[in-house]
Design a protein around this motif. Structure first.
Motif, PDB file in Angstrom:
ATOM      1  N   CYS A  84       1.056 156.116  11.625  1.00 56.14           N
ATOM      2  CA  CYS A  84       0.908 155.370  10.375  1.00 56.14           C
ATOM      3  C   CYS A  84       1.398 156.238   9.213  1.00 56.14           C
ATOM      4  N   HIS A  85       2.499 155.844   8.612  1.00 55.93           N
ATOM      5  CA  HIS A  85       3.107 156.635   7.541  1.00 55.93           C
ATOM      6  C   HIS A  85       2.927 155.977   6.173  1.00 55.93           C
ATOM      7  N   PHE A  86       1.941 155.095   6.086  1.00 54.51           N
ATOM      8  CA  PHE A  86       1.662 154.422   4.821  1.00 54.51           C
ATOM      9  C   PHE A  86       1.198 155.438   3.779  1.00 54.51           C
ATOM     10  N   ARG A  87       1.744 155.326   2.570  1.00 50.90           N
ATOM     11  CA  ARG A  87       1.386 156.220   1.475  1.00 50.90           C
ATOM     12  C   ARG A  87       0.572 155.457   0.431  1.00 50.90           C
ATOM     13  N   ALA A  88      -0.437 156.114  -0.101  1.00 50.42           N
ATOM     14  CA  ALA A  88      -1.286 155.466  -1.105  1.00 50.42           C
ATOM     15  C   ALA A  88      -0.485 155.031  -2.327  1.00 50.42           C
ATOM     16  N   SER A  89       0.590 155.742  -2.634  1.00 51.54           N
ATOM     17  CA  SER A  89       1.409 155.413  -3.813  1.00 51.54           C
ATOM     18  C   SER A  89       2.080 154.052  -3.692  1.00 51.54           C
ATOM     19  N   SER A  90       2.068 153.456  -2.493  1.00 53.85           N
ATOM     20  CA  SER A  90       2.745 152.170  -2.274  1.00 53.85           C
ATOM     21  C   SER A  90       2.137 151.033  -3.078  1.00 53.85           C
ATOM     22  N   ILE A  91       0.879 151.162  -3.504  1.00 54.92           N
ATOM     23  CA  ILE A  91       0.244 150.033  -4.202  1.00 54.92           C
ATOM     24  C   ILE A  91      -0.104 150.380  -5.653  1.00 54.92           C
ATOM     25  N   ILE A  92       0.524 151.410  -6.196  1.00 51.24           N
ATOM     26  CA  ILE A  92       0.330 151.700  -7.624  1.00 51.24           C
ATOM     27  C   ILE A  92       0.772 150.488  -8.435  1.00 51.24           C
ATOM     28  N   GLY A  93      -0.027 150.108  -9.408  1.00 53.01           N
ATOM     29  CA  GLY A  93       0.300 148.963 -10.268  1.00 53.01           C
ATOM     30  C   GLY A  93      -0.281 147.650  -9.810  1.00 53.01           C
ATOM     31  N   GLU A  94      -0.773 147.582  -8.589  1.00 53.92           N
ATOM     32  CA  GLU A  94      -1.378 146.342  -8.110  1.00 53.92           C
ATOM     33  C   GLU A  94      -2.748 146.130  -8.762  1.00 53.92           C
ATOM     34  N   THR A  95      -3.128 144.860  -8.892  1.00 54.11           N
ATOM     35  CA  THR A  95      -4.409 144.500  -9.491  1.00 54.11           C
ATOM     36  C   THR A  95      -5.413 144.163  -8.394  1.00 54.11           C
ATOM     37  N   VAL A  96      -6.625 144.671  -8.545  1.00 54.14           N
ATOM     38  CA  VAL A  96      -7.678 144.445  -7.559  1.00 54.14           C
ATOM     39  C   VAL A  96      -8.778 143.604  -8.199  1.00 54.14           C
ATOM     40  N   ASP A  97      -9.165 142.537  -7.518  1.00 58.05           N
ATOM     41  CA  ASP A  97     -10.302 141.724  -7.954  1.00 58.05           C
ATOM     42  C   ASP A  97     -11.570 142.308  -7.344  1.00 58.05           C
ATOM     43  N   CYS A  98     -12.488 142.708  -8.183  1.00 54.43           N
ATOM     44  CA  CYS A  98     -13.684 143.404  -7.724  1.00 54.43           C
ATOM     45  C   CYS A  98     -14.936 142.543  -7.851  1.00 54.43           C
ATOM     46  N   ILE A  99     -15.872 142.789  -6.974  1.00 56.06           N
ATOM     47  CA  ILE A  99     -17.201 142.186  -7.024  1.00 56.06           C
ATOM     48  C   ILE A  99     -18.201 143.325  -6.962  1.00 56.06           C
ATOM     49  N   GLU A 100     -19.213 143.257  -7.814  1.00 58.41           N
ATOM     50  CA  GLU A 100     -20.244 144.298  -7.875  1.00 58.41           C
ATOM     51  C   GLU A 100     -19.647 145.682  -8.063  1.00 58.41           C
ATOM     52  N   PRO A 101     -19.141 145.974  -9.257  1.00 58.78           N
ATOM     53  CA  PRO A 101     -19.133 145.143 -10.463  1.00 58.78           C
ATOM     54  C   PRO A 101     -17.960 144.162 -10.465  1.00 58.78           C
ATOM     55  N   ASN A 102     -18.143 143.067 -11.183  1.00 64.98           N
ATOM     56  CA  ASN A 102     -17.112 142.050 -11.272  1.00 64.98           C
ATOM     57  C   ASN A 102     -16.039 142.469 -12.264  1.00 64.98           C
ATOM     58  N   GLY A 103     -14.816 142.107 -11.958  1.00 63.35           N
ATOM     59  CA  GLY A 103     -13.727 142.379 -12.881  1.00 63.35           C
ATOM     60  C   GLY A 103     -12.440 142.697 -12.150  1.00 63.35           C
ATOM     61  N   LYS A 104     -11.404 142.862 -12.928  1.00 61.37           N
ATOM     62  CA  LYS A 104     -10.096 143.219 -12.396  1.00 61.37           C
ATOM     63  C   LYS A 104      -9.760 144.635 -12.829  1.00 61.37           C
ATOM     64  N   ILE A 105      -9.074 145.355 -11.947  1.00 61.14           N
ATOM     65  CA  ILE A 105      -8.688 146.728 -12.255  1.00 61.14           C
ATOM     66  C   ILE A 105      -7.304 146.988 -11.672  1.00 61.14           C
ATOM     67  N   THR A 106      -6.508 147.739 -12.393  1.00 65.77           N
ATOM     68  CA  THR A 106      -5.156 148.066 -11.955  1.00 65.77           C
ATOM     69  C   THR A 106      -5.131 149.458 -11.343  1.00 65.77           C
ATOM     70  N   ILE A 107      -4.495 149.575 -10.207  1.00 66.37           N
ATOM     71  CA  ILE A 107      -4.430 150.856  -9.498  1.00 66.37           C
ATOM     72  C   ILE A 107      -3.442 151.783 -10.191  1.00 66.37           C
ATOM     73  N   THR A 108      -3.899 152.988 -10.486  1.00 75.08           N
ATOM     74  CA  THR A 108      -3.086 153.978 -11.199  1.00 75.08           C
ATOM     75  C   THR A 108      -2.563 155.039 -10.231  1.00 75.08           C
ATOM     76  N   LYS A 109      -1.625 155.846 -10.722  1.00 74.04           N
ATOM     77  CA  LYS A 109      -1.086 156.933  -9.917  1.00 74.04           C
ATOM     78  C   LYS A 109      -2.176 157.948  -9.574  1.00 74.04           C
ATOM     79  N   LYS A 110      -3.055 158.222 -10.521  1.00 74.53           N
ATOM     80  CA  LYS A 110      -4.102 159.205 -10.246  1.00 74.53           C
ATOM     81  C   LYS A 110      -5.064 158.706  -9.177  1.00 74.53           C
ATOM     82  N   MET A 111      -5.334 157.403  -9.170  1.00 77.82           N
ATOM     83  CA  MET A 111      -6.159 156.849  -8.097  1.00 77.82           C
ATOM     84  C   MET A 111      -5.466 157.023  -6.754  1.00 77.82           C
ATOM     85  N   SER A 112      -4.183 156.762  -6.706  1.00 76.34           N
ATOM     86  CA  SER A 112      -3.445 156.907  -5.440  1.00 76.34           C
ATOM     87  C   SER A 112      -3.380 158.365  -5.014  1.00 76.34           C
ATOM     88  N   ASP A 113      -3.234 159.265  -5.981  1.00 73.28           N
ATOM     89  CA  ASP A 113      -3.226 160.700  -5.654  1.00 73.28           C
ATOM     90  C   ASP A 113      -4.565 161.130  -5.058  1.00 73.28           C
TER      91      ASP A 113
END
Length: 538
Positions: A287-316
């Motif tokens: 599996c050669h998947f890299r975390a950086s592949s989803i930088i910029g994607e939006t995540v719908d969250c529950i508990e807590p509710n809301g939307k958040i965008t994935i940043t480079k630092k999160m992927s790092d």
């Protein structure tokens, strides 16, 4: 606890009874008055006869699911509690020994059940084995589970309590085994026919400690998901918290849903590498998947509710946890977690809103850095630099490998005395890096190519720490397999495991598979992922 199916276990109480002293027996203090060892000073001895004592243990159900549920049991027990010290150390150790009250209910076997985390064991560890017909012993390792790590781990700020750590790591465990066997002879006037260790996590490390140092005390050992390489992997567990502080302190710290998004994306990319869509990355090395592949994607969250965008630092941060710790010079220190692992278990976000979270490190790793490395329970880990982390990692190895590392690959004595050991490790383990156990077994194999004659290792795709997960969980069968190997000579070429059914071909909620003896790989070679025959060892 991996004792096998309850019905079979309970039937065995009537099928394999030894021939100890006649009944009834007297469970009294006088019987155990000579229970001691040369190196200890006994402070107190308590002996209690209890009939119908209610207990509960995690035992396998007797249906087709193979899953666990908690089953209430009662036990008639002779319970011995020994409190003692090692003169000159200031320690205070409790050993608990449980014996079936009636000799006719003893299956002529001795079983020690391992602890977890900072808990070496305790009274609870002996109750379920006794309910299943075994004599059992356990120890608190010199500290009560209710005290903080600093309270027992430090003599004073800046000073490690070395005797207490030695008790926890090995000494009190060895003594509990010796005392348990002595109690058998005192009570039943007989020796056990077979003796076993059964543990996972800390219990798995304890089993390996026995295998490396005292294998003559046991005929068989289960040491699952073992917390071996303690001096390395515990510091490595803190790597995520350290990197979170370095990388995302000035960024939005990710809630659990972000970690889940990285995991889900990795599974989506690599699930089918083995030909089966089952929410498992069975071939993480491919599996050669890299975390950086989803930088910029939006995540719908529950508990807590809301939307958040994935940043480079999160992927790092996530990539660092997958890769494992590296030194200030960029050199490999230890292994990371597989990409389908739940990272929120080792780095737990505490959030008031989707963009306001604090990273909470795993408590044992946090304790290790503060109490045993910095020797200051109030140390502020947010001040650590990469140079500091590198220093602490090497300090951990230099100062603690010999006392609690439990990573000696020389199992010559285990082989010589004829003790058998089985280890398995879940590949989605969220607390102990699976590749650390692979590393250890490879080192044992390099010293003895015939290691499988006495020590067998199985990888469990999709299984979390000690049990559960989407994958093939062997926790309900392993102990029975060990007993069959020891007592009947049935060598385990595979390890039966149970997983959640997948796809449309399932006729029940679960499927079974036979895990492969390492280094063979559990491989899908058939047409129906819900049939065990569709998997082979390649």
């Amino acid at each position: 606890m991996g004792f096998g199916k309850v019905k079979a276990a309970l039937l065995s109480l009537n099928l394999i009874v030894g021939t100890p002293a006649s009944n009834p027996l007297s469970c009294t203090k006088d019987i155990f008055a000579s229970l001691t060892l040369d190196a200890i000073h006994v402070a107190s001895l308590n002996v209690t006869a209890a009939s119908g004592l209610p207990i509960s243990g995690y035992l396998s159900t007797d249906d087709d699911t193979g899953r666990r549920r908690q089953m209430p049991l009662t036990v008639d027990i002779c319970l011995v509690t020994l409190t003692y010290t090692h003169p000159g150390t200031g320690d205070n150790v409790h050993t608990y020994i449980g014996l079936p009250l009636d000799a006719e209910n003893w299956n002529s076997r001795f079983l020690m059940d391992g602890g977890g985390g900072w808990v070496a064991g305790g009274q609870e560890q002996v109750l379920t084995p006794v309910g299943l017909g075994y004599v059992s012993s356990s120890t608190d390792g010199g500290h009560n589970a209710s005290v903080t790590t600093a309270e027992w781990g430090l003599k004073a700020p800046g000073k490690t309590n070395w005797p207490a750590l030695e008790d926890f790591a090995s000494r009190a465990l060895h003594e509990a085994a010796l005392l348990g066997k002595m109690a058998i002879k005192l009570y039943y006037k007989s020796e056990p026919r077979y003796s076993y260790w059964n543990g996972c996590s800390t219990g798995g490390r304890q089993g390996h400690m026995m295998a490396q140092n005292y294998p003559e005390l046991f005929d068989g050992i289960v040491g699952a998901a073992p917390a071996i390489n303690w001096d390395k992997f515990i510091t490595a567990e803190f790597w995520g918290a350290f990197m979170a502080n370095i990388l995302v302190r000035t960024d939005v710290q990710p809630p659990s849903c972000v970690f889940s998004a990285f995991r889900d994306a990795a599974i989506k990319a690599c699930d089918l590498l083995d030909g089966v869509k089952d929410n498992i990355i069975a071939l993480p090395g491919q599996c050669h998947f890299r975390a950086s592949s989803i930088i910029g994607e939006t995540v719908d969250c529950i508990e807590p509710n809301g939307k958040i965008t994935i940043t480079k630092k999160m992927s790092d941060l996530v990539q660092a946890m997958w890769d494992g710790p590296r030194s200030a010079e960029g050199k490999f220190e230890w292994y990371g977690f597989h990409q389908d692992t739940n990272l929120s278990a080792i780095l737990s976000p505490s959030c008031t809103s989707v963009d306001s979270c604090t990273m909470v490190p795993f408590s044992i790793a946090d304790d290790w850095v503060k109490v045993f490395l910095e020797r200051n329970a109030n140390f502020d880990t947010e001040t650590l630099t990469l140079q500091d982390y590198t220093r602490l990692f090497h300090q951990s190895v230099d100062q603690y490998a010999s006392i609690i590392g439990t990573e000696n690959p020389d199992l010559t004595k285990l082989k010589r005395v004829g003790t058998k050991m089985i280890t398995w490790h879940g590949m989605q383990d969220q607390l102990i890096m699976t590749n650390g156990t692979v590393d250890y077994y490879n080192r044992v194999m390099s010293g003895d190519p015939d290691v499988a004659d006495y020590y067998r290792f199985f990888l469990a795709p999709g299984v979390q720490h000690c049990h559960s997960g989407a994958g093939f969980d062997p926790s309900a069968t392993t102990f029975d397999v060990l007993r069959s190997w020891v007592e009947n000579g049935t060598v385990p070429e595979t390890l039966k495991a149970t997983a959640a059914a997948v796809g449309s071909s399932n006729t029940s909620s679960t499927r079974t598979g036979n895990l492969c003896l390492y280094p063979k790989v559990f491989t899908y070679t058939g047409d129906d992922p819900n049939e065990a025959s569709s998997f082979s060892c390649v």
